[in-house]
Design a protein around this motif. Structure first.
Motif, PDB file in Angstrom:
ATOM      1  N   ASP A   1       0.853  -1.192   0.000  1.00 56.95           N
ATOM      2  CA  ASP A   1       0.000   0.000   0.000  1.00 56.95           C
ATOM      3  C   ASP A   1       0.889   1.242   0.000  1.00 56.95           C
ATOM      4  N   LEU A   2       1.093   1.780  -1.185  1.00 56.44           N
ATOM      5  CA  LEU A   2       1.987   2.930  -1.338  1.00 56.44           C
ATOM      6  C   LEU A   2       1.376   4.218  -0.800  1.00 56.44           C
ATOM      7  N   ARG A   3       0.087   4.232  -0.537  1.00 53.01           N
ATOM      8  CA  ARG A   3      -0.574   5.475  -0.152  1.00 53.01           C
ATOM      9  C   ARG A   3      -0.127   5.955   1.222  1.00 53.01           C
ATOM     10  N   GLY A   4       0.517   5.083   2.002  1.00 53.67           N
ATOM     11  CA  GLY A   4       0.804   5.474   3.372  1.00 53.67           C
ATOM     12  C   GLY A   4      -0.503   5.677   4.109  1.00 53.67           C
ATOM     13  N   THR A   5      -1.449   4.756   3.834  1.00 49.42           N
ATOM     14  CA  THR A   5      -2.777   4.905   4.427  1.00 49.42           C
ATOM     15  C   THR A   5      -2.719   4.858   5.937  1.00 49.42           C
ATOM     16  N   THR A   6      -1.589   4.377   6.490  1.00 48.68           N
ATOM     17  CA  THR A   6      -1.421   4.351   7.932  1.00 48.68           C
ATOM     18  C   THR A   6      -0.287   5.285   8.310  1.00 48.68           C
ATOM     19  N   SER A   7      -0.609   6.320   9.053  1.00 46.55           N
ATOM     20  CA  SER A   7       0.426   7.167   9.625  1.00 46.55           C
ATOM     21  C   SER A   7       0.700   6.656  11.034  1.00 46.55           C
ATOM     22  N   TYR A   8       1.865   6.941  11.543  1.00 47.22           N
ATOM     23  CA  TYR A   8       2.263   6.321  12.805  1.00 47.22           C
ATOM     24  C   TYR A   8       2.583   7.363  13.867  1.00 47.22           C
ATOM     25  N   ALA A   9       2.297   6.958  15.095  1.00 51.38           N
ATOM     26  CA  ALA A   9       2.655   7.764  16.270  1.00 51.38           C
ATOM     27  C   ALA A   9       3.497   6.890  17.192  1.00 51.38           C
TER      28      ALA A   9
ATOM     29  N   SER B   1      10.648   4.974  23.923  1.00 51.38           N
ATOM     30  CA  SER B   1       9.784   5.464  22.853  1.00 51.38           C
ATOM     31  C   SER B   1      10.130   4.743  21.549  1.00 51.38           C
ATOM     32  N   THR B   2       9.097   4.274  20.856  1.00 50.79           N
ATOM     33  CA  THR B   2       9.341   3.528  19.609  1.00 50.79           C
ATOM     34  C   THR B   2       9.741   4.443  18.457  1.00 50.79           C
ATOM     35  N   GLY B   3       9.304   5.710  18.511  1.00 51.59           N
ATOM     36  CA  GLY B   3       9.488   6.574  17.352  1.00 51.59           C
ATOM     37  C   GLY B   3       8.478   6.229  16.279  1.00 51.59           C
ATOM     38  N   VAL B   4       8.472   6.995  15.180  1.00 51.07           N
ATOM     39  CA  VAL B   4       7.490   6.799  14.114  1.00 51.07           C
ATOM     40  C   VAL B   4       8.093   6.158  12.872  1.00 51.07           C
ATOM     41  N   ASN B   5       9.402   6.018  12.832  1.00 47.20           N
ATOM     42  CA  ASN B   5      10.038   5.510  11.609  1.00 47.20           C
ATOM     43  C   ASN B   5       9.799   4.029  11.386  1.00 47.20           C
ATOM     44  N   ALA B   6       9.768   3.242  12.476  1.00 46.33           N
ATOM     45  CA  ALA B   6       9.609   1.789  12.353  1.00 46.33           C
ATOM     46  C   ALA B   6       9.181   1.239  13.693  1.00 46.33           C
ATOM     47  N   ASP B   7       8.550   0.064  13.653  1.00 43.72           N
ATOM     48  CA  ASP B   7       8.273  -0.626  14.904  1.00 43.72           C
ATOM     49  C   ASP B   7       9.588  -0.935  15.598  1.00 43.72           C
ATOM     50  N   LEU B   8       9.545  -0.960  16.935  1.00 38.39           N
ATOM     51  CA  LEU B   8      10.776  -1.142  17.707  1.00 38.39           C
ATOM     52  C   LEU B   8      11.204  -2.608  17.702  1.00 38.39           C
ATOM     53  N   SER B   9      12.488  -2.833  17.410  1.00 42.30           N
ATOM     54  CA  SER B   9      13.061  -4.186  17.465  1.00 42.30           C
ATOM     55  C   SER B   9      14.478  -4.075  18.000  1.00 42.30           C
TER      56      SER B   9
ATOM     57  N   THR C   1       1.758   3.072  17.242  1.00 44.58           N
ATOM     58  CA  THR C   1       0.323   3.212  17.027  1.00 44.58           C
ATOM     59  C   THR C   1       0.103   3.781  15.643  1.00 44.58           C
ATOM     60  N   SER C   2      -1.025   3.398  15.051  1.00 40.74           N
ATOM     61  CA  SER C   2      -1.279   3.821  13.681  1.00 40.74           C
ATOM     62  C   SER C   2      -2.549   4.643  13.577  1.00 40.74           C
ATOM     63  N   GLY C   3      -2.607   5.441  12.544  1.00 40.39           N
ATOM     64  CA  GLY C   3      -3.775   6.269  12.295  1.00 40.39           C
ATOM     65  C   GLY C   3      -3.980   6.437  10.804  1.00 40.39           C
ATOM     66  N   ILE C   4      -4.972   7.209  10.429  1.00 41.35           N
ATOM     67  CA  ILE C   4      -5.303   7.387   9.020  1.00 41.35           C
ATOM     68  C   ILE C   4      -4.485   8.546   8.448  1.00 41.35           C
ATOM     69  N   GLY C   5      -4.061   8.376   7.201  1.00 41.31           N
ATOM     70  CA  GLY C   5      -3.292   9.426   6.531  1.00 41.31           C
ATOM     71  C   GLY C   5      -2.994   8.979   5.117  1.00 41.31           C
ATOM     72  N   GLY C   6      -1.956   9.470   4.490  1.00 44.65           N
ATOM     73  CA  GLY C   6      -1.517   8.955   3.195  1.00 44.65           C
ATOM     74  C   GLY C   6      -1.609   9.952   2.069  1.00 44.65           C
ATOM     75  N   ILE C   7      -1.389   9.443   0.862  1.00 52.29           N
ATOM     76  CA  ILE C   7      -1.324  10.281  -0.343  1.00 52.29           C
ATOM     77  C   ILE C   7      -2.423   9.895  -1.328  1.00 52.29           C
ATOM     78  N   SER C   8      -3.501   9.296  -0.837  1.00 50.34           N
ATOM     79  CA  SER C   8      -4.587   8.875  -1.714  1.00 50.34           C
ATOM     80  C   SER C   8      -5.147  10.082  -2.470  1.00 50.34           C
ATOM     81  N   GLY C   9      -5.363   9.891  -3.779  1.00 50.33           N
ATOM     82  CA  GLY C   9      -5.907  10.955  -4.612  1.00 50.33           C
ATOM     83  C   GLY C   9      -4.858  11.845  -5.247  1.00 50.33           C
ATOM     84  N   LYS C  10      -3.610  11.721  -4.806  1.00 48.17           N
ATOM     85  CA  LYS C  10      -2.538  12.542  -5.378  1.00 48.17           C
ATOM     86  C   LYS C  10      -2.052  11.901  -6.684  1.00 48.17           C
ATOM     87  N   THR C  11      -1.547  12.750  -7.590  1.00 43.92           N
ATOM     88  CA  THR C  11      -1.051  12.259  -8.878  1.00 43.92           C
ATOM     89  C   THR C  11       0.465  12.463  -8.975  1.00 43.92           C
TER      90      THR C  11
END
Length: 762
Positions: free
Chosen positions: A122-130, A454-462, A490-500
């Protein structure tokens, strides 16, 4: 003779014999020549008709040699075309080898942007992260009872361990051991070195915490003679990393002392540190550490101390350690002396081992027993890195935490740098200033002694680790045996849907106009769908674990730059207003690959030279249909039936092939495919000409066979008009012979009758 008178019968017989002789001569002539008509007198019509037929057959026969030569000219041209086709195939093989070799560029031109939360699915980034907070097990400090919660100020190091050996004396048995006692005696009766069986020999070693102390005979070298990176101080040469060489001197002039050995041990344990410069070593005691000593703390006794950052482990020849009062073992074998640190309320209850590591989201945190670089007496901060507290960071998420004075807070800072929760700004003087990323909260320790990471938003913590770092920091799970510590954002709604996203035509490809969406109605959702759109424009896309979308050229156009005036591919669309794409990078040539491709260019050009010489050599009797000559073949005696064959010029230029240039041709797959296209066209041209030559050769061979058959027909017709029937002529010959015999007999009888009349007259 005119007075001779013959009777009528004799005369008649003579005439008969003469006629028979003439007929017999004619018959014998026919039998000897095989012809019934040998001159116009025999049969004028047949004679001249047969002669005309023979003349025509002769004329046609004379043409056969020219036709045969024409066949060979055509065969030579056909052979040349076959060879040229093989050479073209060899050139194709070279071009295909260029396609199969390593791409000529280590980095292709590309543009990139990060789509938060985007994945290949899913390239839209439909999930933004906190960022979320992950909690460790409770950490305890070293307070007795093991239940006192640790704080962020708790140190990773602990109180130095101390061991004091038994009272020791010099080799004469009466002199008290001190730092100045030499390691070897001078051979005199009053020698004050170590006892004979304890004295180190050239090549003996002592191992301290994984570092090696080597004893060498002779004097220490001058600073100008030591190895690069090492330094000399007195009788010690050290590499600055804990490994040392102690120079013993000679029996006549002992040099190294027990104090030198103690210094070398402290360098290996981290109690002391050496800074090397221009071959000289400056040795000092690390901040917060107390050096080992001989006869200072307790007279005539050796006192060894661990560093605060690691327990001490010394392994060496038993006799040497016994002479120092550190063991009761004897002999030439090794013995080991250990000195453990003591935990306290100021330190962690479980200490982190030197050399342990944490791998946090692909970044490495190393734990090292040494004073932090940049501190008093310690080495300088490495170029490109920065110091914050007891952490040295490269600014890209990789850090080293120094155990001697490091704290739990230093570990949390290093983890935050790896997750992106904090960033480091490195100044020219090597100072690193840490700051929390926008909207992020730095990791901490709560009142219960738990790490709040803190996990940060770049990636899940490992987090994984080596040594005991995971366990000591409470990251090994409830049982203390887990091999990884993980936590999800944690995830939320976001992304680039509708962009060209748009690209103009790149290297003649189809312009791209992509709209991101749910994958229906022509929209693009997945990486595969995007690549399907980009492929027609000679571009391809990839995405990494951090959502970085990279669009680069395909291998076919690896030498081109996206958006350049020559290649096209200018990026645009509403997506570029929502995301910041990097400036298109220029391709970076791979020297090894381009050298290999240049060698293939040389091989290709050699093939073209062979094509030129082969086309020139495809001649027969001076006629070369592959070098522009023409061939005219005459099939009948009048010259009205003929065949004109126009030659071709099939050298490399005539086939549309040009010599290649290294560094220009074969540099990428597109350039190589252009060459292959030319070769395919040349191959088709050769096949077409081969077909034409084959058709002409067939015509010539048919006419050759026809002329041979026609000659036979003409000669047969001529023979039919003039040949004699041998059976008839043989019968005639036999009859005439009989007739002649009878005529001779009759003449004889006539002569006898005439003689009888003459006898009567006598």
């Amino acid at each position: 003779m005119t007075g001779i008178v013959l009777s009528a019968s004799v005369r008649q017989n003579l005439l008969s014999l003469q006629s028979t002789a003439d007929l017999l001569a004619t018959t014998q002539n026919r039998l000897s020549t095989g012809k019934s008509v040998n001159s116009a007198l025999d049969n004028p019509t047949n004679f001249f008709t047969a002669q005309s037929l023979d003349n025509r057959a002769s004329d046609i026969n004379n043409l056969l040699d020219g036709i045969a030569n024409g066949v060979q000219v055509l065969q030579a041209a056909n052979t040349g075309i076959t060879s040229l086709q093989k050479l073209i195939d060899s050139a194709k093989s070279i071009a295909n080898q260029a396609l199969q070799t390593t791409v000529g560029y280590s980095t292709k031109s590309n543009v990139s942007a990060t789509v938060s939360g985007a994945t290949a699915a899913d390239l839209r980034g439909t999930t933004s992260y906190a960022s979320t907070v992950a909690t460790s097990n409770v950490l305890y400090d070293g307070t007795a009872g093991g239940t006192h919660a640790a704080t962020s100020a708790i140190t990773l190091g602990a109180t130095q361990g101390v061991t004091t050996g038994a009272t020791a004396t010099a080799g004469d048995g009466s002199t008290a051991l001190s730092a100045g006692i030499t390691l070897i005696a001078n051979g005199a009766a009053t020698a004050t070195g170590l006892i004979g069986n304890a004295q180190p020999a050239d090549g003996d070693t002592v191992t301290v915490n994984g570092h090696t102390i080597t004893f060498r005979a002779g004097a220490a070298p001058a600073s100008t003679a030591v190895a690069s990176g090492s330094g000399v101080s007195g009788n010690i040469v050290t590499d600055g990393s804990g490994n040392s060489t102690v120079f013993l001197g000679t029996t006549a002039a002992p040099a190294a002392t027990v104090g030198d050995l103690a210094t070398a041990i402290d360098l290996a344990s981290g109690v002391k540190v050496a800074v090397n410069s221009a071959g000289a070593a400056t040795i000092s005691t690390s901040a917060g550490e107390t050096a080992s000593d001989i006869g200072v703390t307790t007279a005539s006794k050796v006192t060894l101390r661990s560093s605060t950052g690691a327990d001490l482990n010394v392994t060496g020849k038993a006799d040497l350690l016994k002479a120092l009062g550190l063991t009761s073992s004897v002999g030439g074998g090794n013995a080991t002396v250990t000195v453990a640190r003591s935990t306290s309320a100021a330190s962690l209850g479980q200490l982190i081992q030197d050399g342990s590591t944490l791998n946090v989201n692909g970044h490495v945190i190393s734990f090292k027993n040494a004073p932090v670089p940049g501190s008093a007496g310690a080495p300088a901060i490495p170029t490109g890195s920065g110091k914050s507290g007891n952490v040295i960071t490269d600014g890209a998420g990789n850090s080293t935490v120094y155990l001697q004075a490091g704290t739990v807070a230093d570990v949390l800072n290093a983890i935050d740098l790896a997750t992106g929760v904090q960033s480091a700004t490195i100044a020219a003087n090597g100072t690193a200033t840490l700051a929390a990323a926008s909207g992020q909260t730095a990791s901490s320790v709560n009142a219960s002694g738990q790490l709040k990471i803190s996990t940060g938003v770049n990636a899940d913590l490992s987090i994984t680790g080596t040594g005991n770092a995971l366990n000591a920091l409470g990251l090994a799970g409830n049982t203390g045996t887990a091999s990884a510590f993980t936590a999800a954002r944690t995830s939320g709604i976001g992304g680039i849907s509708g962009k060209t996203l748009t690209f103009t035509s790149f290297n003649g490809g189809s312009a791209v106009n992509v709209t991101f969406g749910d994958g229906t109605n022509g929209t693009v959702k997945t990486l595969d769908q995007l690549n399907s759109q980009l492929q027609a424009n000679n571009l391809s896309a990839t995405i990494d674990a951090n959502g970085r979308l990279t669009i680069s050229t395909t291998n076919d156009y690896a030498s081109s730059t996206i958006g350049s005036a020559a290649a096209g591919g200018v990026i645009g669309g509403t997506l570029t207003t929502a995301l910041t794409f990097s400036t298109a990078s220029s391709p970076v040539a791979d020297t090894v690959a381009q050298t290999s491709r240049a060698n293939l260019v040389s091989q290709y050009n050699n093939i073209l030279n062979q094509i030129d010489t082969t086309s020139q050599d495809s001649s027969f009797n001076g006629v070369n249909l592959l070098n522009g000559d023409q061939l005219k073949l005459v099939f009948d005696e009048t010259g009205k039936s003929s065949l004109n064959i126009t030659g071709v010029t099939y050298n490399s230029k005539g086939l549309g092939l040009a010599a290649l240039t290294g560094g220009v041709d074969f540099i990428d797959n597109s350039a190589t495919n252009k060459v292959l296209s030319g070769l395919n066209s040349a191959s088709s041209t050769l096949r077409s000409e081969a077909s034409s030559l084959g058709s002409n050769l067939s015509v010539v061979q048919v006419r050759q066979d026809f002329n041979k058959s026609l000659i036979n027909v003409l000669q047969t017709g001529s023979s039919n008009l003039t040949l004699a029937d041998t059976n008839v002529e043989a019968a005639n010959s036999q009859a005439l012979s009989t007739r002649q015999s009878i005529a001779v007999s009759a003449l004889s009888l006539a002569n006898q009758s005439q003689q009888s009349v003459l006898q009567l007259l006598r």
